[in-house]
Design a protein around this motif. Structure first.
Motif, PDB file in Angstrom:
ATOM      1  N   ASP A  17      21.503  48.971 -34.400  1.00 53.61           N
ATOM      2  CA  ASP A  17      20.343  49.594 -33.139  1.00 53.61           C
ATOM      3  C   ASP A  17      20.243  48.494 -31.904  1.00 53.61           C
ATOM      4  OD1 ASP A  17      20.224  52.289 -34.271  1.00 53.61           O
ATOM      5  OD2 ASP A  17      18.671  52.111 -35.398  1.00 53.61           O
ATOM      6  N   ASP A  18      19.919  47.703 -32.192  1.00 53.28           N
ATOM      7  CA  ASP A  18      19.337  46.419 -31.653  1.00 53.28           C
ATOM      8  C   ASP A  18      20.726  45.939 -31.028  1.00 53.28           C
ATOM      9  OD1 ASP A  18      17.171  46.714 -31.394  1.00 53.28           O
ATOM     10  OD2 ASP A  18      16.353  44.183 -33.122  1.00 53.28           O
ATOM     11  N   MET A  19      21.927  45.482 -31.905  1.00 53.23           N
ATOM     12  CA  MET A  19      22.786  44.915 -31.095  1.00 53.23           C
ATOM     13  C   MET A  19      23.443  46.224 -30.019  1.00 53.23           C
ATOM     14  SD  MET A  19      25.882  43.286 -32.076  1.00 53.23           S
ATOM     15  CE  MET A  19      27.197  42.550 -32.301  1.00 53.23           C
ATOM     16  N   LEU A  20      23.339  47.182 -29.848  1.00 51.70           N
ATOM     17  CA  LEU A  20      23.835  48.191 -29.334  1.00 51.70           C
ATOM     18  C   LEU A  20      22.685  48.158 -28.196  1.00 51.70           C
ATOM     19  CD1 LEU A  20      25.042  51.265 -31.753  1.00 51.70           C
ATOM     20  CD2 LEU A  20      26.040  50.551 -30.690  1.00 51.70           C
ATOM     21  N   SER A  21      22.217  48.519 -28.433  1.00 48.69           N
ATOM     22  CA  SER A  21      21.069  48.139 -27.421  1.00 48.69           C
ATOM     23  C   SER A  21      21.212  46.877 -26.203  1.00 48.69           C
ATOM     24  CB  SER A  21      19.780  48.009 -27.221  1.00 48.69           C
ATOM     25  OG  SER A  21      18.229  47.793 -26.787  1.00 48.69           O
ATOM     26  N   ILE A  22      21.265  45.842 -26.934  1.00 47.24           N
ATOM     27  CA  ILE A  22      21.658  44.337 -26.096  1.00 47.24           C
ATOM     28  C   ILE A  22      22.646  44.558 -25.610  1.00 47.24           C
ATOM     29  CG2 ILE A  22      22.220  41.744 -26.538  1.00 47.24           C
ATOM     30  CD1 ILE A  22      19.888  42.072 -28.203  1.00 47.24           C
ATOM     31  N   LEU A  23      24.264  45.074 -26.354  1.00 46.83           N
ATOM     32  CA  LEU A  23      25.513  45.231 -25.452  1.00 46.83           C
ATOM     33  C   LEU A  23      25.728  45.335 -24.465  1.00 46.83           C
ATOM     34  CD1 LEU A  23      27.992  45.312 -28.414  1.00 46.83           C
ATOM     35  CD2 LEU A  23      27.672  43.463 -26.648  1.00 46.83           C
ATOM     36  N   LYS A  24      24.735  46.553 -24.124  1.00 49.07           N
ATOM     37  CA  LYS A  24      24.726  47.567 -23.422  1.00 49.07           C
ATOM     38  C   LYS A  24      24.378  47.475 -21.637  1.00 49.07           C
ATOM     39  CE  LYS A  24      24.537  52.017 -26.135  1.00 49.07           C
ATOM     40  NZ  LYS A  24      23.270  52.934 -26.361  1.00 49.07           N
ATOM     41  N   GLU A  25      23.372  45.899 -21.739  1.00 48.40           N
ATOM     42  CA  GLU A  25      22.483  45.707 -20.623  1.00 48.40           C
ATOM     43  C   GLU A  25      24.201  44.817 -20.598  1.00 48.40           C
ATOM     44  OE1 GLU A  25      20.175  42.195 -22.288  1.00 48.40           O
ATOM     45  OE2 GLU A  25      18.138  43.888 -23.346  1.00 48.40           O
ATOM     46  N   PHE A  26      24.758  44.173 -20.910  1.00 45.77           N
ATOM     47  CA  PHE A  26      26.161  43.567 -20.216  1.00 45.77           C
ATOM     48  C   PHE A  26      27.565  44.218 -19.742  1.00 45.77           C
ATOM     49  CE2 PHE A  26      23.028  40.894 -22.791  1.00 45.77           C
ATOM     50  CZ  PHE A  26      22.697  39.711 -22.053  1.00 45.77           C
ATOM     51  N   ASN A  27      28.638  43.833 -19.060  1.00 43.93           N
ATOM     52  CA  ASN A  27      29.560  44.374 -18.812  1.00 43.93           C
ATOM     53  C   ASN A  27      30.021  43.276 -19.900  1.00 43.93           C
ATOM     54  OD1 ASN A  27      31.838  45.528 -18.031  1.00 43.93           O
ATOM     55  ND2 ASN A  27      32.205  44.711 -16.398  1.00 43.93           N
ATOM     56  N   ILE A  28      30.622  43.748 -20.855  1.00 43.13           N
ATOM     57  CA  ILE A  28      32.026  42.668 -21.496  1.00 43.13           C
ATOM     58  C   ILE A  28      32.383  43.921 -22.549  1.00 43.13           C
ATOM     59  CG2 ILE A  28      29.730  40.840 -21.956  1.00 43.13           C
ATOM     60  CD1 ILE A  28      31.312  43.536 -24.637  1.00 43.13           C
ATOM     61  N   ARG A  29      33.243  42.586 -22.679  1.00 44.99           N
ATOM     62  CA  ARG A  29      34.716  43.542 -23.955  1.00 44.99           C
ATOM     63  C   ARG A  29      35.117  41.946 -24.611  1.00 44.99           C
ATOM     64  NH1 ARG A  29      36.525  39.858 -19.688  1.00 44.99           N
ATOM     65  NH2 ARG A  29      39.289  38.746 -20.368  1.00 44.99           N
ATOM     66  N   GLY A  30      35.809  42.771 -26.187  1.00 40.95           N
ATOM     67  CA  GLY A  30      35.809  42.374 -26.474  1.00 40.95           C
ATOM     68  C   GLY A  30      36.118  43.305 -28.355  1.00 40.95           C
ATOM     69  N   VAL A  31      36.169  42.741 -29.637  1.00 36.10           N
ATOM     70  CA  VAL A  31      36.571  42.873 -30.387  1.00 36.10           C
ATOM     71  C   VAL A  31      34.970  42.573 -31.117  1.00 36.10           C
ATOM     72  CG1 VAL A  31      36.878  40.820 -31.444  1.00 36.10           C
ATOM     73  CG2 VAL A  31      37.471  42.534 -32.866  1.00 36.10           C
ATOM     74  N   LEU A  32      34.560  43.622 -31.884  1.00 33.91           N
ATOM     75  CA  LEU A  32      33.888  44.215 -32.816  1.00 33.91           C
ATOM     76  C   LEU A  32      34.627  43.703 -34.725  1.00 33.91           C
ATOM     77  CD1 LEU A  32      30.236  44.477 -33.472  1.00 33.91           C
ATOM     78  CD2 LEU A  32      31.006  46.564 -34.256  1.00 33.91           C
ATOM     79  N   HIS A  33      33.966  42.295 -34.872  1.00 38.31           N
ATOM     80  CA  HIS A  33      34.473  41.502 -36.153  1.00 38.31           C
ATOM     81  C   HIS A  33      34.406  41.624 -37.082  1.00 38.31           C
ATOM     82  CE1 HIS A  33      34.885  37.930 -38.775  1.00 38.31           C
ATOM     83  NE2 HIS A  33      33.666  37.858 -38.866  1.00 38.31           N
ATOM     84  N   CYS A  34      34.810  42.127 -38.566  1.00 37.56           N
ATOM     85  CA  CYS A  34      34.788  42.259 -39.598  1.00 37.56           C
ATOM     86  C   CYS A  34      33.645  44.087 -39.551  1.00 37.56           C
ATOM     87  CB  CYS A  34      33.787  41.387 -40.101  1.00 37.56           C
ATOM     88  SG  CYS A  34      33.790  41.539 -42.043  1.00 37.56           S
TER      89      CYS A  34
END
Length: 261
Positions: free
Chosen positions: A136-153
């Motif tokens: 929940d917190d991870m997704l909330s923070i990610l939505k503040e940014f314009n990023i690309r990448g991989v969610l590892h493991c």
């Protein structure tokens, strides 16, 4: 073996691999693993990961794992930028949130995570993400940014998976998927990951696939065992290993903006 693989996450700086780096890479090559991404989990480890990447012609990341977020100083951005100036460093991370262990205070984890994402945006680099019991917190923070990448493991649930995919992230699958006990939910979810977003990784020396027979005496995972993960993933998609190998290799080069070689 008629195909080659890329291991999208190896903790080669872990003490379990001390004085064994060349042997580990040789065994990986023999097993068809052509390249690997060496993970940086703190500043010292990121420097060592880069050194190994240069020495063995691999790739590395630069960042601070949420477990070590409390060790981040005001120099974090300067330190990571210096590392990222090297062409072998292809992502900022490992970074993220881990509420399972809470080795660093959660507010510190969130602050340091935002600093990583801000820097990744500034440098136009992908992020290498870690999340455990904190979607929940991870997704909330990610939505503040314009990023690309991989969610590892990835080991989360279907709701979190959909939201990570909606953000455009690639999903890293480890030997967790080979575990007939705790990997059952992940086994059900894997086929819902579009093949264009799939990566496979060992996370060595951790998470040795339970499908490895016979078990290595050391019980230590290593990149040479990546084919076992590929095999299980192929079975879950009801396809052949060659397709999984080809797609995950293409995906690796795509997410990290690399030219295939």
């Amino acid at each position: 073996m008629s195909y080659t693989l890329i291991d999208a996450g190896v903790n080669l700086t872990n003490h379990q691999f001390d004085e064994q780096h060349q042997d580990v890479i040789t065994r990986a090559n023999t097993a068809g693993v052509s390249r690997m991404l060496i993970i940086g989990c703190d500043i010292a480890g990121s420097k060592q990961s880069l050194e190994l990447a240069i020495k063995y012609q691999q790739f590395s990341t630069a960042g601070i794992h949420p477990h070590d977020a409390k060790s981040a100083t005001n120099e974090l951005e300067v330190q990571l930028t210096a590392l990222a100036n090297n062409k072998q460093v292809i992502a900022i991370g490992e970074c993220g949130l881990d509420y399972n262990r809470d080795f660093s205070p959660r507010d510190v984890q969130r602050s340091v995570f935002r600093r990583h994402l801000t820097l990744a945006e500034k440098l136009d680099l992908p992020v290498y993400l870690h999340e455990r019991d904190a979607s929940d917190d991870m997704l909330s923070i990610l939505k503040e940014f314009n990023i690309r990448g991989v969610l590892h493991c990835f080991t989360g649930n279907s709701v979190a998976l959909k939201q990570y995919l909606d953000l455009g992230l690639y999903i890293g699958i480890t030997g967790w998927v080979c575990d007939e006990r705790r990997g059952k939910e992940l086994q059900q979810l894997v086929p819902s990951i579009p093949l264009e977003r799939l990566l496979i990784e060992t996370d060595a020396p951790f998470l040795i696939p339970r499908t490895v027979k016979p078990k290595p005496k050391s019980r230590k995972n290593e990149p040479a065992l990546l084919p076992y993960i590929c095999q299980t993933v192929a079975q879950l998609y009801q396809t052949d290993e060659e397709l999984i190998a080809r797609k995950t290799t293409e995906n690796f080069y795509n997410v990290f903006g690399l030219k295939s070689c």
